[in-house]
Design an enzyme around this catalytic site. Structure first.
Site, mmCIF file in Angstrom:
data_model
loop_
_atom_site.group_PDB
_atom_site.id
_atom_site.type_symbol
_atom_site.label_atom_id
_atom_site.label_comp_id
_atom_site.label_asym_id
_atom_site.label_seq_id
_atom_site.Cartn_x
_atom_site.Cartn_y
_atom_site.Cartn_z
ATOM 1 N N ASP A 30 6.967 -5.052 8.544
ATOM 2 C CA ASP A 30 5.520 -5.193 8.628
ATOM 3 C C ASP A 30 5.159 -6.686 8.599
ATOM 4 O OD1 ASP A 30 2.960 -3.075 7.874
ATOM 5 O OD2 ASP A 30 2.602 -5.232 7.736
ATOM 6 N N ASN A 87 -0.511 6.767 6.882
ATOM 7 C CA ASN A 87 -1.968 6.747 6.870
ATOM 8 C C ASN A 87 -2.482 7.427 8.146
ATOM 9 O OD1 ASN A 87 -2.041 5.228 4.467
ATOM 10 N ND2 ASN A 87 -1.761 3.321 5.599
ATOM 11 N N GLY A 93 -7.102 5.374 6.065
ATOM 12 C CA GLY A 93 -6.899 3.923 6.125
ATOM 13 C C GLY A 93 -6.005 3.474 7.269
ATOM 14 N N GLN A 94 -5.915 4.298 8.312
ATOM 15 C CA GLN A 94 -5.083 3.910 9.455
ATOM 16 C C GLN A 94 -5.786 2.825 10.265
ATOM 17 O OE1 GLN A 94 -4.062 7.164 12.078
ATOM 18 N NE2 GLN A 94 -2.543 5.938 13.200
ATOM 19 N N HIS A 100 2.942 5.842 12.535
ATOM 20 C CA HIS A 100 3.964 5.013 11.896
ATOM 21 C C HIS A 100 4.168 5.459 10.457
ATOM 22 C CE1 HIS A 100 0.023 3.030 11.675
ATOM 23 N NE2 HIS A 100 0.370 2.594 10.472
ATOM 24 N N HIS A 102 5.193 3.992 6.930
ATOM 25 C CA HIS A 102 5.451 2.798 6.116
ATOM 26 C C HIS A 102 6.566 3.124 5.123
ATOM 27 C CE1 HIS A 102 1.602 0.458 6.758
ATOM 28 N NE2 HIS A 102 1.146 1.660 7.072
HETATM 29 P P1 5GP Z 1 -1.966 1.238 8.891
HETATM 30 O O1 5GP Z 1 -3.054 0.524 8.146
HETATM 31 O O2 5GP Z 1 -2.417 1.629 10.280
HETATM 32 O O3 5GP Z 1 -1.329 2.358 8.157
HETATM 33 O O4 5GP Z 1 -0.798 0.177 9.031
HETATM 34 C C1 5GP Z 1 -0.667 -0.718 10.093
HETATM 35 C C2 5GP Z 1 0.333 -1.747 9.661
HETATM 36 O O5 5GP Z 1 0.737 -2.472 10.795
HETATM 37 C C3 5GP Z 1 -0.242 -2.766 8.660
HETATM 38 O O6 5GP Z 1 0.532 -2.752 7.472
HETATM 39 C C4 5GP Z 1 -0.137 -4.092 9.400
HETATM 40 O O7 5GP Z 1 0.227 -5.152 8.569
HETATM 41 C C5 5GP Z 1 0.918 -3.800 10.448
HETATM 42 N N1 5GP Z 1 0.757 -4.559 11.671
HETATM 43 C C6 5GP Z 1 -0.382 -4.717 12.388
HETATM 44 N N2 5GP Z 1 -0.146 -5.477 13.475
HETATM 45 C C7 5GP Z 1 1.174 -5.811 13.437
HETATM 46 C C8 5GP Z 1 2.010 -6.595 14.292
HETATM 47 O O8 5GP Z 1 1.588 -7.135 15.308
HETATM 48 N N3 5GP Z 1 3.316 -6.708 13.926
HETATM 49 C C9 5GP Z 1 3.827 -6.099 12.805
HETATM 50 N N4 5GP Z 1 5.118 -6.288 12.552
HETATM 51 N N5 5GP Z 1 3.058 -5.353 11.986
HETATM 52 C C10 5GP Z 1 1.759 -5.213 12.296
#
Ligand code: 5GP
Ligand code: ZN
Length: 114
Positions: A30, A87, A93-94, A100, A102
């Site tokens: 991440d 998420n 909180g997505q 994905h 985490h």
């Molecule tokens: P969500 O909030 O959708 O569950 O998680 C999205 C995750 O993607 C976040 O933890 C954020 O830091 C990560 N993320 C967003 N853009 C990028 C990116 O360009 N590269 C990487 N490696 N992670 C990303």
């Protein structure tokens, strides 16, 4: 999908620190880690969220989970454990609309989330 950040990572258009890749999935660190270990496991197929998984995707979903577990162990979380988070949509909180998982570890994580 052309405007999806994770599809762009899959296509190599945006760099990422990859830790695993095969024909159907990718795992990478991440960009804003919330724990010493924080990586994401994603399908190469653009599925918007866990709410959008269809019956054809269930075997893939199982393999994603299995790989997340295997990589968590490889990243040193086998003994102390880790948190596996998916998420989904607004209340979940997505922020990136590409399914994905985490995987967070390397420190104690409080529960429940805020
Ligand atoms: P969500 O909030 O959708 O569950 O998680 C999205 C995750 O993607 C976040 O933890 C954020 O830091 C990560 N993320 C967003 N853009 C990028 C990116 O360009 N590269 C990487 N490696 N992670 C990303
Ligand atoms: Zn995508």
């Amino acid at each position: 999908m052309s405007d999806c950040i994770f599809c762009k990572i899959i296509a190599g258009e945006i760099p990422a620190k990859k830790i695993y890749e095969d024909d159907e999935m990718l795992a990478f660190h991440d960009v804003r880690p919330q724990a010493p270990v924080h990586f994401l496991v994603i399908p190469k197929k653009h599925i918007k969220s866990i709410m959008d998984i269809e019956s054809d995707d269930t075997a893939l979903a199982g393999r994603l989970l299995s790989k997340a577990q295997e990589l968590a162990k490889e990243q040193g979380c086998g003994e102390k454990g880790a948190r596996f988070v998916i998420n989904a949509k607004d209340h979940g909180g997505q922020t990136v609309d590409h399914l994905h998982i985490h995987v967070l570890g390397g420190r104690f994580l409080n529960w429940p989330p805020g």
